[in-house]
Design an enzyme around this catalytic site. Structure first.
Site, PDB file in Angstrom:
ATOM      1  N   TYR A 468       0.714  -1.317   0.071  1.00  0.00           N
ATOM      2  CA  TYR A 468      -0.027  -0.109  -0.005  1.00  0.00           C
ATOM      3  C   TYR A 468       0.832   1.290  -0.088  1.00  0.00           C
ATOM      4  CZ  TYR A 468      -2.800  -3.640   2.425  1.00  0.00           C
ATOM      5  OH  TYR A 468      -3.365  -4.916   2.618  1.00  0.00           O
ATOM      6  N   HIS A 469       1.896   1.323  -0.730  1.00  0.00           N
ATOM      7  CA  HIS A 469       2.712   2.524  -0.474  1.00  0.00           C
ATOM      8  C   HIS A 469       3.144   3.000  -2.061  1.00  0.00           C
ATOM      9  CE1 HIS A 469       4.094   0.883   3.624  1.00  0.00           C
ATOM     10  NE2 HIS A 469       3.247   1.404   3.609  1.00  0.00           N
ATOM     11  N   PRO A 470       2.087   3.344  -2.907  1.00  0.00           N
ATOM     12  CA  PRO A 470       2.436   3.886  -4.127  1.00  0.00           C
ATOM     13  C   PRO A 470       2.942   5.360  -4.141  1.00  0.00           C
ATOM     14  CG  PRO A 470       0.139   3.812  -3.836  1.00  0.00           C
ATOM     15  CD  PRO A 470       0.593   2.920  -2.653  1.00  0.00           C
TER      16      PRO A 470
END
Ligand code: FAD
Length: 532
Positions: A468-470
């Protein structure tokens, strides 16, 4: 409608900016948020993350394009869609990355973004319950707490990792990032402390701040080269709001590039192809997408202490409701990823290149593989902190309500796969350590059949998911591919900035909420000091 500043997106960054800019009573601020207000109680109960990640109303629920190096799978990408944005649905781990990450940003042509420059903004944002020091703030809006009721499995993880040779660390944001321990969490009195709770709620009464929810921006309108208005849809009706000073995009790493592209700012040829008039040919918009790809090892638990969805947990869950309501303690305060840390894949690494997240439930595919959840178990995630692969966000149509194409291009660089193989082996060693002996049942995933490096590689291709770290799709820099400059102004146009995770030139070695909040704190100073 006319305001000095129009901010698009009330996520981690947008809430900070709205609150900071409206501290000055003589300027007016409008904050547009596509999602509804954050009134649902499960947003605020930490355990509610399991539901928030999948909510049809409060989450964008994106899917990536089929991934060539992951057997053609499309990966689920949850992003928050309510006040607080993804900080209203994240796992609340408070980490910042490594100081070297910010020095690398600076060295890429971004003066003012080295670690020594950004540390004061991390501190300004923070209220660390353990107290402030050289690295930590006290008295800031974002509450950073120790876990109130850590699960015994999380404590066992820390023992296990220490006996596997990793040093203990009770402060990943202090003098040294490396090590394993319990995460500190963005919670306040056992409740989630989203950016909305931290920043927006205290600012709600200000007459110079207007927050409009269920308002999805569809484009930035320009007077010549100057951003002057934002078009948005509210309840199916098209509306416009005028910005006297600046438009600030805070829609996150997917939506900010999407909105720029819809507004004619992006790669000229691609825009023409879609019939979008090109206002500014800016080839880097949407490019440089980076994310943390993650694999999970899942172990059965012999004791009924995990949060696997079994009858025992259900009975305990009922009893724990009262405990939570009365004392704000117990299992409902779990952030799911209670423990973890930062480790090196090899002795020659200059700083940690792998992150571990230990979850107190048997998770697979974001909890979407329900059969995994219906048993007692625990999971150890491992991700490569600085992947070399680069992807992109692309428009597939001119429809502002259509999701853009998300092409992370995971494992395009072979090195990224080998890093995960090393991480897999490290995680398996930790799960085999004696501290887990009282709990350890069989290995559920991948299972004992997966042993050779080739088998591990195939497991990764079959099962890896995002953690979840774009970031990076409106990268800051001073080269032709950069989208914003070091003051976060969109290059080649006026009165338009991007302030969110998309401006990071490189993904940091850690979770991305606190870094995004830091970016917005610094941006508030840049905007306030700008000559109008
Ligand atoms: C499930 C999950 C778990 C995570 N866990 C952690 C963690 O434990 N620790 C951590 O540090 N980080 C974590 N993260 C990452 C972190 O939360 C994000 O990096 C951070 O919140 C990004 O902030 P942002 O401001 O860039 O975007 P967001 O917070 O996503 O905000 C964007 C906002 O803009 C709104 N918006 C978008 N488009 C429009 C439009 N056109 N018009 C109006 N509004 C719009 C969105 O609805 C949203 O509210 C997690 C993220 C997720 C999804």
């Amino acid at each position: 409608m006319e305001f000095d500043y129009v901010i698009v997106g009330a996520g981690s960054a947008g809430c900070v900016l709205a609150a900071r800019l409206s501290e000055n009573a003589s300027v007016s601020v409008c904050l547009l948020e596509a999602g509804p207000p954050d009134t649902h109680p499960l947003i605020h109960v930490p355990f509610g993350i399991l539901w928030m990640m999948h909510s049809r109303r409060l989450n964008w629920r994106y899917y990536t394009a089929p991934q060539t190096h992951l057997h053609g799978r499309r990966l689920f990408w949850p992003r928050g869609k309510t006040l607080g944005g993804s900080s209203s649905s994240n796992a609340m781990c408070y980490t910042r990355g490594h100081p070297a990450d910010y020095d690398a940003w600076r060295d890429l042509g971004n003066p003012g973004w080295g670690y020594a420059d950004v540390l004061p903004y991390f501190k300004r944002a923070e209220n660390r319950e353990r107290g402030g020091d050289a690295y930590h703030g006290a008295g800031g809006p974002l509450n950073v707490a120790s876990l109130r009721s850590p699960n015994p499995l999380a404590l066992a993880f820390v023992e296990a990792a220490a006996s596997a040779g990793y040093r203990r660390n009770d402060d990943f944001s202090g003098a040294e990032q490396e090590g394993v321990g319990l995460y500190e969490v963005t919670q306040i009195q056992g409740q989630r402390c989203s950016a909305a709770r931290a920043y927006l709620r205290p600012a709600t009464g200000r007459s110079n701040l207007r927050v409009i929810t269920r308002a999805q921006a569809t484009g930035v309108l320009f007077a010549g080269r100057r951003a002057s208005e934002v078009a948005f849809l509210e309840g199916g009706t098209s509306r416009k709001v005028r910005a006297r000073r600046e438009v600030i995009l805070c829609g996150g790493a997917i939506n900010s590039p999407q909105l720029l592209l819809l507004s004619g700012v992006g790669p000229g040829v691609e825009l023409q192809h879609l019939g979008i008039p090109v206002l500014r040919d800016l080839p880097g918009v949407g490019r440089n997408l980076q994310d943390h790809l993650d694999i999970i090892l899942v172990q059965e638990c012999k004791k009924p202490v995990s949060y696997g969805l079994t009858p025992v947990t259900a009975v305990r869950g009922l009893a724990e409701i009262v405990h939570y309501v009365v004392a704000k303690r117990g299992m409902y305060t779990t952030n799911a990823a209670e423990a973890g840390g930062f480790v090196k894949s090899g002795a020659r690494e200059p700083w940690p290149d792998l992150q571990l997240h230990f979850t107190t439930a048997p998770l697979s595919n974001h909890g979407l593989d329900v059969k995994f959840l219906l048993q007692q178990g625990y999971s150890l995630h491992v991700c490569d902190l600085r992947p070399k692969s680069r992807g992109e966000i692309r428009l597939e149509s001119r429809d502002p309500l259509a999701h853009p194409a998300i092409e992370p291009n995971y494992l395009d660089e072979p090195e990224d796969l080998e890093k995960l193989v090393a991480g897999f082996k490290a995680a398996r060693r930790v799960l085999a350590a004696p501290a887990f002996d009282p709990y350890r049942g069989r290995e559920i995933a991948p299972g004992p059949a997966v042993q050779s490096d080739d088998e591990i590689r195939d497991f990764i291709r079959c099962k890896a998911e995002t953690i979840y770290h774009p970031v990076g799709t409106c990268r800051m820099g001073n080269d032709p591919q950069a989208v914003v400059d070091a003051e976060l102004r969109v290059r080649g146009v006026e009165a338009l900035r991007v302030v969110d995770a998309s401006v990071m030139p490189l993904l940091v070695g850690g979770n991305t909420n606190a870094p995004t909040i830091m970016i917005a704190e610094k941006a508030a100073d840049l905007i306030r000091s700008a000559r109008i």
